[in-house]
Design a protein around this motif. Structure first.
Motif, mmCIF file in Angstrom:
data_model
loop_
_atom_site.group_PDB
_atom_site.id
_atom_site.type_symbol
_atom_site.label_atom_id
_atom_site.label_comp_id
_atom_site.label_asym_id
_atom_site.label_seq_id
_atom_site.Cartn_x
_atom_site.Cartn_y
_atom_site.Cartn_z
ATOM 1 N N LYS A 270 0.930 -1.173 -0.029
ATOM 2 C CA LYS A 270 -0.045 -0.015 0.167
ATOM 3 C C LYS A 270 0.841 1.186 -0.034
ATOM 4 C CE LYS A 270 -3.884 -2.215 0.166
ATOM 5 N NZ LYS A 270 -3.635 -3.460 0.160
ATOM 6 N N LEU A 271 1.898 1.136 0.778
ATOM 7 C CA LEU A 271 2.774 2.555 0.737
ATOM 8 C C LEU A 271 3.535 2.420 -0.633
ATOM 9 C CD1 LEU A 271 3.191 4.248 3.227
ATOM 10 C CD2 LEU A 271 5.072 3.033 3.918
ATOM 11 N N LEU A 272 4.154 1.718 -1.193
ATOM 12 C CA LEU A 272 4.683 1.684 -2.374
ATOM 13 C C LEU A 272 3.665 1.969 -3.376
ATOM 14 C CD1 LEU A 272 7.089 -1.476 -2.423
ATOM 15 C CD2 LEU A 272 7.710 0.902 -2.382
ATOM 16 N N PHE A 273 2.217 1.749 -3.432
ATOM 17 C CA PHE A 273 1.165 2.061 -4.309
ATOM 18 C C PHE A 273 1.402 3.682 -4.141
ATOM 19 C CE2 PHE A 273 -3.179 3.285 -5.236
ATOM 20 C CZ PHE A 273 -3.448 2.164 -6.473
ATOM 21 N N MET A 274 1.148 4.025 -2.960
ATOM 22 C CA MET A 274 0.660 5.647 -2.816
ATOM 23 C C MET A 274 2.061 6.507 -3.329
ATOM 24 S SD MET A 274 -0.975 6.492 0.957
ATOM 25 C CE MET A 274 -0.235 5.452 2.089
ATOM 26 N N THR A 275 3.322 5.883 -3.015
ATOM 27 C CA THR A 275 4.335 6.575 -3.941
ATOM 28 C C THR A 275 4.719 6.439 -5.367
ATOM 29 O OG1 THR A 275 5.918 4.900 -2.875
ATOM 30 C CG2 THR A 275 5.325 6.626 -1.448
ATOM 31 N N SER A 276 4.028 5.575 -5.750
ATOM 32 C CA SER A 276 4.120 5.359 -7.091
ATOM 33 C C SER A 276 3.177 5.524 -8.104
ATOM 34 C CB SER A 276 4.818 4.045 -7.446
ATOM 35 O OG SER A 276 3.663 2.948 -6.944
ATOM 36 N N TYR A 286 -6.677 7.371 0.483
ATOM 37 C CA TYR A 286 -6.011 6.220 0.590
ATOM 38 C C TYR A 286 -5.072 6.452 2.119
ATOM 39 C CZ TYR A 286 -6.180 5.934 -4.494
ATOM 40 O OH TYR A 286 -6.640 5.808 -5.848
ATOM 41 N N GLN A 287 -4.779 7.782 2.296
ATOM 42 C CA GLN A 287 -4.407 7.785 3.595
ATOM 43 C C GLN A 287 -5.138 7.533 4.716
ATOM 44 O OE1 GLN A 287 -3.198 12.032 3.316
ATOM 45 N NE2 GLN A 287 -1.116 11.377 2.510
ATOM 46 N N ASP A 288 -6.539 7.779 4.343
ATOM 47 C CA ASP A 288 -7.623 7.519 5.536
ATOM 48 C C ASP A 288 -7.819 6.037 5.617
ATOM 49 O OD1 ASP A 288 -8.160 10.272 5.687
ATOM 50 O OD2 ASP A 288 -9.949 10.141 4.487
ATOM 51 N N TRP A 289 -7.707 5.355 4.465
ATOM 52 C CA TRP A 289 -7.700 3.820 4.583
ATOM 53 C C TRP A 289 -6.654 3.253 5.392
ATOM 54 C CZ3 TRP A 289 -4.693 -0.160 3.561
ATOM 55 C CH2 TRP A 289 -5.226 -1.450 3.508
ATOM 56 N N PHE A 290 -5.555 4.027 5.094
ATOM 57 C CA PHE A 290 -4.224 3.289 5.774
ATOM 58 C C PHE A 290 -4.341 3.680 7.440
ATOM 59 C CE2 PHE A 290 0.157 2.843 6.933
ATOM 60 C CZ PHE A 290 0.822 2.029 6.220
ATOM 61 N N GLN A 291 -5.087 4.750 7.526
ATOM 62 C CA GLN A 291 -5.175 4.964 9.018
ATOM 63 C C GLN A 291 -6.058 4.330 9.818
ATOM 64 O OE1 GLN A 291 -3.964 8.235 10.428
ATOM 65 N NE2 GLN A 291 -4.865 8.200 12.399
ATOM 66 N N ARG A 292 -7.301 3.940 8.941
ATOM 67 C CA ARG A 292 -8.331 3.118 9.612
ATOM 68 C C ARG A 292 -7.581 1.707 9.763
ATOM 69 N NH1 ARG A 292 -11.592 5.372 5.694
ATOM 70 N NH2 ARG A 292 -11.543 3.610 4.407
ATOM 71 N N GLN A 293 -6.936 1.139 9.120
ATOM 72 C CA GLN A 293 -6.383 -0.218 8.945
ATOM 73 C C GLN A 293 -5.180 -0.519 9.711
ATOM 74 O OE1 GLN A 293 -8.113 -2.073 6.795
ATOM 75 N NE2 GLN A 293 -7.016 -3.934 6.730
ATOM 76 N N LEU A 303 3.870 2.530 15.252
ATOM 77 C CA LEU A 303 4.342 2.202 13.730
ATOM 78 C C LEU A 303 4.669 3.199 13.090
ATOM 79 C CD1 LEU A 303 3.915 -0.195 11.671
ATOM 80 C CD2 LEU A 303 1.754 0.503 11.434
ATOM 81 N N ARG A 304 4.544 4.489 13.428
ATOM 82 C CA ARG A 304 4.824 5.722 12.714
ATOM 83 C C ARG A 304 6.252 5.746 12.139
ATOM 84 N NH1 ARG A 304 0.464 9.085 12.137
ATOM 85 N NH2 ARG A 304 -1.273 8.439 13.578
ATOM 86 N N CYS A 305 7.257 5.264 13.548
ATOM 87 C CA CYS A 305 8.651 5.341 13.239
ATOM 88 C C CYS A 305 9.142 4.495 12.469
ATOM 89 C CB CYS A 305 9.445 4.939 14.580
ATOM 90 S SG CYS A 305 8.862 5.914 15.915
ATOM 91 N N ASP A 306 8.495 2.990 12.169
ATOM 92 C CA ASP A 306 9.034 2.244 11.193
ATOM 93 C C ASP A 306 8.404 2.574 9.720
ATOM 94 O OD1 ASP A 306 9.315 0.631 13.350
ATOM 95 O OD2 ASP A 306 7.466 -0.366 13.216
ATOM 96 N N LEU A 307 7.306 3.396 9.564
ATOM 97 C CA LEU A 307 6.825 3.887 8.360
ATOM 98 C C LEU A 307 8.051 5.029 7.944
ATOM 99 C CD1 LEU A 307 3.028 4.113 8.991
ATOM 100 C CD2 LEU A 307 4.264 2.290 7.610
ATOM 101 N N ILE A 308 8.310 5.920 8.814
ATOM 102 C CA ILE A 308 9.042 7.000 8.250
ATOM 103 C C ILE A 308 10.394 6.190 8.102
ATOM 104 C CG2 ILE A 308 10.154 8.847 9.450
ATOM 105 C CD1 ILE A 308 7.672 9.672 10.680
ATOM 106 N N ARG A 309 10.891 5.432 8.929
ATOM 107 C CA ARG A 309 12.299 4.937 8.405
ATOM 108 C C ARG A 309 12.182 4.379 7.025
ATOM 109 N NH1 ARG A 309 16.218 6.889 9.149
ATOM 110 N NH2 ARG A 309 17.542 4.940 9.350
ATOM 111 N N TYR A 310 11.053 3.616 6.761
ATOM 112 C CA TYR A 310 11.085 2.993 5.754
ATOM 113 C C TYR A 310 11.087 3.717 4.446
ATOM 114 C CZ TYR A 310 8.905 -0.064 1.958
ATOM 115 O OH TYR A 310 8.701 -0.870 0.704
#
Length: 996
Positions: A270-276, A286-293, A303-310
């Motif tokens: 999902k993250l790669l999809f958003m950035t490509s 898409y962000q709302d879906w990711f937030q809910r999920q 989890l935000r730290c993992d996402l930012i580092r990724y």
């Protein structure tokens, strides 16, 4: 789903083969017979292995026997099974039933016990499925199961340095999530496991790099971890003779493998999809879906730290993506920062963002790791200066506070980062950022003290223009592929939906068609065609050589027939899709819809080779296995060529062969990587909007009628439509609504959509209201929108409502909503509509105002203040009503309108005056004087007999003797009685109707 079907088909064939071979034989003879059959060739070997593997997953009682048979019959070291396990873990693990999921973990454990080569890779893939920030039962079970395997098979684990490092990185990260009392025993097992490996095999863990320090720092307060932390800082030799100190670890860059291992495959996809694939400005859903999920619970903040580092360390877009309008990395990071609700998580998130800055070495580290932080600060300065200030403050304070003995090295690392940013032209100058007037004096002073080299603006014009656009030096600068940056849009974060960003996007869509010029290049399928089997390769090459459409269609039908054969290998699907996407790229250019729409022209427009896939799909039953195979081909094509989605929609509407088959699109959407009808539909309509507005309007009636739940529940599709249509197309859509072919609003969601539209452009809002007004939806349904409308910000909606209200007879709810608007001298909306109603429906309006005045006057005084902190949007206060009525009185003062001479209005004013305080009497004295005149007139007709001594109000105890007026006063008094205690003594019949 074709993979799963393929496995079960192979299982069925395997079981029939086994039955025919072993019929009447003993167990030993049967095993010999199966072994002999497996030796016939690779195909028979693969079928039997996958059949046993599938039986093992679905039939727990037979698992031990199936695993034993599997170890006996396999001839490739379990390679076929290991590949399929990895594929399921990466693609289907979340969709597995509980039994299958449990059996899969059991199988991995057995493979580890058996020491199968490659089992370490499978175990690391399984470990990746443990989600961070998730303490659900399923996730905890998986974390405990994997830890159990790692602890029980410790000797086997120690043989793989990568597995040791990956296990430590994973469980160090998970310890943070398991701090609640009920999870402390499990956390202790995790701590013991990590401490043991770190002390025993520290140099294997050293390959993690600087992020090992970050994870240890977060858990350093746990007693056992604190001892290790002290050794790491002060006695490094106790951990390993080769370890010289923490600086050695901090200067080592963390590999992408570790940063990626803390995101599940679904998160990563999902993250790669958003950035490509997602365009900037269209990312909110898409962000709302990711937030809910993934980010909706308190535990998920970590989890935000993992996402930012990724995002910083793994997602490095190509220069082509960076120069496009695809959602940039800094916007996602900004969204993650602004939606963080925990101070601890926010602090850790900022550290994750700046972590590569602290010991940055231009020779070893990448500009892409440090670019997001500077761009978040740069782009937030205008819309969100507080975010920029917070990040700049953090950057300054982390230098002396990260680790005081290494302050000099940290300062040098941050300096290297800023210098490299300017050298690579990510930003041409830092002075407009560091010395911006929007920052407070203390912060600017600290920045000048810490970074004097970057605070000197090269020239005043550059600083002045920084707020408006990028420096001119960036305009034609060509960046290296690795070191590119996204810095050509001065936009804001999606969750705020800033007006400037939206307007920019709409303008682009309106003029998108002007750049449709193509230079036709020959299709290059060389990288893919050699991976196909000979038969398929021959057909694909025929497609490449063919020149006319008819030949292409014939060959395409042969290809479809080939992939529907039972022996077709599903692994070739992706390669075939790549070839077809390249060969048919010319089909997806230009207009799809014919200039003149007739039955013949529509049929001719769907006679393309790619439409043969659609036609075959329409001819099949949905429960047919061939149906799912074709869906998988389309899903693979969709990955390579996103336009195929709206081409499918067009085919389903335009082709006679597809009549009544629009529901096939839902099956297609579920087969794609998105797996969601709403997301897929919105993406395809967005692509259609950008490519062909005529086609968008042509598809609109069918899309709304076939998918009402996806289109009518939000304004997303409506916004796409009104953003690009012209007045002629608007009129065409209105005609469709009038003829019953199109429904764009329904009662349960129309108010929501109209509220959303308040942020749209003027033409878009007027178009939306025009489309709403041709629907037969009562105005009472959307009248609450008045509470959201501000006279300076929403003139479009107020104008449309004003025109519609003037056609309506006022209801009490309408009058209440109109009067509940805050009073402003410049806002003439309420006064104008009240004046119109006073002229056309004076009796009706008078009765409604009387009822509302008496009702609100009877409420407790604490609830009547408009400025009360507890007041809600819908609350109507007495003060508001009097303000609006006084304004109406002034407006009517020079006219012949007799609205304020009506008995109901005068009675209501008299009622209010009797109970309001002196301040209100003085403020609205002119308004109340009308009531006093009325009271004087009633006294002239007062009956001569006296009111009884028990009458509570002698002033209001008399009434005119006319029958009509007596009834009216009686009605008014009875409403008062509902809200006040009745007198203890009965009144005489002659005056009882006038008392309280």
């Amino acid at each position: 789903m074709s993979y799963i079907l393929c496995v079960f088909q192979r299982l069925e064939r395997c079981m029939s083969i086994t039955t025919s071979i072993t019929n009447g034989l003993s167990e030993r003879e049967a095993n010999d017979a199966i072994t002999a059959h497996v030796c016939k060739g690779p195909q028979q070997h693969e079928e039997v292995c996958l059949g046993l593997f599938t039986l093992l997953l679905t039939e727990p009682p037979q698992a031990q026997r199936c695993y034993r048979d599997l170890t006996l019959v396999n001839r490739d070291g379990m390679n076929v099974v290991l590949m399929k396990i990895n594929q399921i873990l990466m693609e289907k693990f979340l969709k597995l039933q509980e039994v299958c999921r449990t059996q899969l973990v059991w199988l991995v454990k057995e493979l580890v016990k058996s020491g199968v080569i490659g089992a370490d890779g499978v175990l690391m893939t399984l470990m990746k499925q443990i989600a961070g920030g998730d303490i659900s039962i399923k996730n905890l079970w998986l974390a405990e199961s994997v830890l159990e395997i790692l602890v029980e098979q410790r000797e086997w684990v120690l043989k793989s340095g990568m597995l040791v490092a990956m296990s430590v990185y994973t469980y160090l990260r998970l310890i943070v999530d398991h701090g609640t009392p009920n999870l402390l025993p499990f956390r202790q097992r995790e701590v013991d496991f990590c401490i043991g490996l770190l002390r025993e095999r520290f140099m294997e863990c050293f390959i993690i790099g600087r992020d090992l320090v970050r994870l240890l720092q977060i858990v350093a307060r746990i007693p056992e971890m604190e001892l290790l932390w002290k050794d790491l800082l002060h006695n490094p030799q106790t951990l390993s003779p080769q370890f010289t100190g923490i600086l050695q670890l901090l200067t080592a860059r963390t590999s992408r493998k570790f940063l990626a291992c803390r995101l599940t495959p679904d998160m990563e996809t999902k993250l790669l999809f958003m950035t490509s694939r997602v365009r900037f400005g269209q990312q909110k859903r898409y962000q709302d879906w990711f937030q809910r999920q993934y980010l909706s619970t308190a535990e998920s903040q970590s989890l935000r730290c993992d996402l930012i580092r990724y995002i910083c360390g793994v997602v490095h877009p190509s220069n082509e993506v960076l120069s496009s309008d695809i959602l940039p990395r800094w916007a996602i990071i900004g969204w993650l920062l602004t939606t963080c609700t925990s101070n601890v998580a926010a602090s850790n998130a900022k550290l994750a963002l700046f972590y590569d800055w602290l010991f940055f070495n231009p020779e070893k580290d990448s500009i892409m790791n440090i670019e997001p932080a500077i761009l978040v600060m740069h782009h937030s300065m205008k819309p969100h200066p507080a975010i920029t200030a917070t990040l700049l403050d953090f950057m300054c304070r982390i230098i002396p506070n990260f680790f005081p003995p290494l302050e000099g090295q940290v300062r040098q690392g941050v300096f290297n980062s800023l210098n490299f940013i300017m050298e690579k032209r990510v930003l041409a100058h830092l002075a407009p950022l560091f010395d911006n007037p929007k920052l407070d004096r203390e912060l600017r002073s600290m920045l000048r003290e810490r970074f004097p080299e970057f605070c000197n603006s090269p020239s005043p014009p550059t600083e002045a223009k920084m707020e408006e656009s990028l420096p001119l030096e960036m305009d034609n600068h060509v960046l290296d592929k690795e070191d590119g940056c996204y810095d050509n849009t001065d936009a804001t974060f999606s969750d705020d939906e800033e007006e400037l960003n939206n307007k920019g996007k709409k303008r682009e869509f309106r003029f998108h068609q002007l750049k449709e010029t193509y230079i036709e290049e020959p299709a290059d399928i060389t990288p893919f065609v050699d991976q196909l089997d000979e038969t398929l390769k021959e057909r694909v090459l025929q497609l490449q050589k063919g020149s006319d459409t008819e030949t292409h269609c014939e060959v395409m039908q042969e290809i479809v027939d080939l992939i529907l054969e039972e022996d077709f290998e599903s692994e070739q699907m992706s390669t075939l899709a790549s070839c077809l996407a390249e060969l048919f790229k010319s089909h997806f250019r230009g207009d799809v819809l014919p200039e003149e729409i007739t039955e013949e022209s529509l049929e001719e427009s769907v006679c393309k080779p790619v439409c043969l896939i659609f036609r075959n799909l329409c001819q099949m039953q949905e429960d047919n296995s061939s149906f799912s195979v074709l869906l998988d081909l389309l899903a693979e094509l969709y990955q390579k060529q996103p336009k195929i989605g709206y081409h499918l929609l067009y085919y389903l509407k335009a082709s006679k062969a597809a009549a009544g088959k629009m529901s096939l699109y839902e099956s297609f959407a579920q087969a794609t990587a998105l797996g969601d009808l709403h997301t897929c539909l919105m993406m395809d309509m967005k692509a259609c909007q950008e490519d062909d507005v005529r086609l968008l309007c042509y598809l609109t009636p069918s899309i709304y009628s076939e998918f009402p739940d996806e289109t009518l529940r939000s304004g997303e599709l409506l916004n796409m439509i009104v953003a690009v249509i012209d007045s002629a197309q608007l009129q065409e859509l209105m005609c469709h609504v009038m003829m019953g072919n199109l429904v764009m609003f329904r009662k349960d969601s129309v108010l929501n959509i109209l509220i959303q539209s308040l942020d749209w452009e003027t033409f878009e809002q007027y178009s939306t209201w025009q489309l709403f007004l041709v629907h037969s939806i009562p105005l009472e349904t959307i009248i609450p929108i008045l509470q959201h409308l501000k006279y300076k910000e929403h003139p479009e909606a107020l104008s449309c409502l004003l025109l519609q209200l003037r056609r309506e007879k006022p209801s009490e709810e309408m009058v209440k909503m109109v009067l509940s608007r805050p009073y402003h001298l410049e806002d003439q909306f309420t006064t104008s509509i009240l004046r119109h109603w006073a002229a056309k429906h004076d009796d009706l309006l008078g009765e409604h105002i009387k009822a509302l005045l008496i009702k609100n006057n009877s409420m407790p005084r604490k609830r009547q203040s408009l400025r009360s902190s507890s007041s809600k949007l819908a609350q109507l206060t007495l003060e508001q009503m009097l303000e609006h009525l006084d304004s109406l009185r002034l407006n009517l003062s020079n006219t012949k309108n007799n609205f304020f001479s009506q008995t109901p209005i005068l009675q209501a004013l008299q009622h209010v005056q009797a109970s309001c305080d002196e301040a209100h009497k003085m403020r609205f004295s002119d308004l109340f004087s009308l009531a006093e005149d009325y009271e004087d007139s009633t006294k002239q007709h007062k009956p001569r007999r006296k009111a009884p001594a028990s009458s509570p109000r002698s002033r209001k105890g008399a009434a005119p003797q006319t029958c009509n007026e007596e009834d009216s006063v009686s009605s008014s008094a009875s409403e008062e009685e509902d809200s006040k205690p009745k007198a203890s003594k009965r009144k005489r019949k002659g005056v009882g109707s006038d008392s309280d």
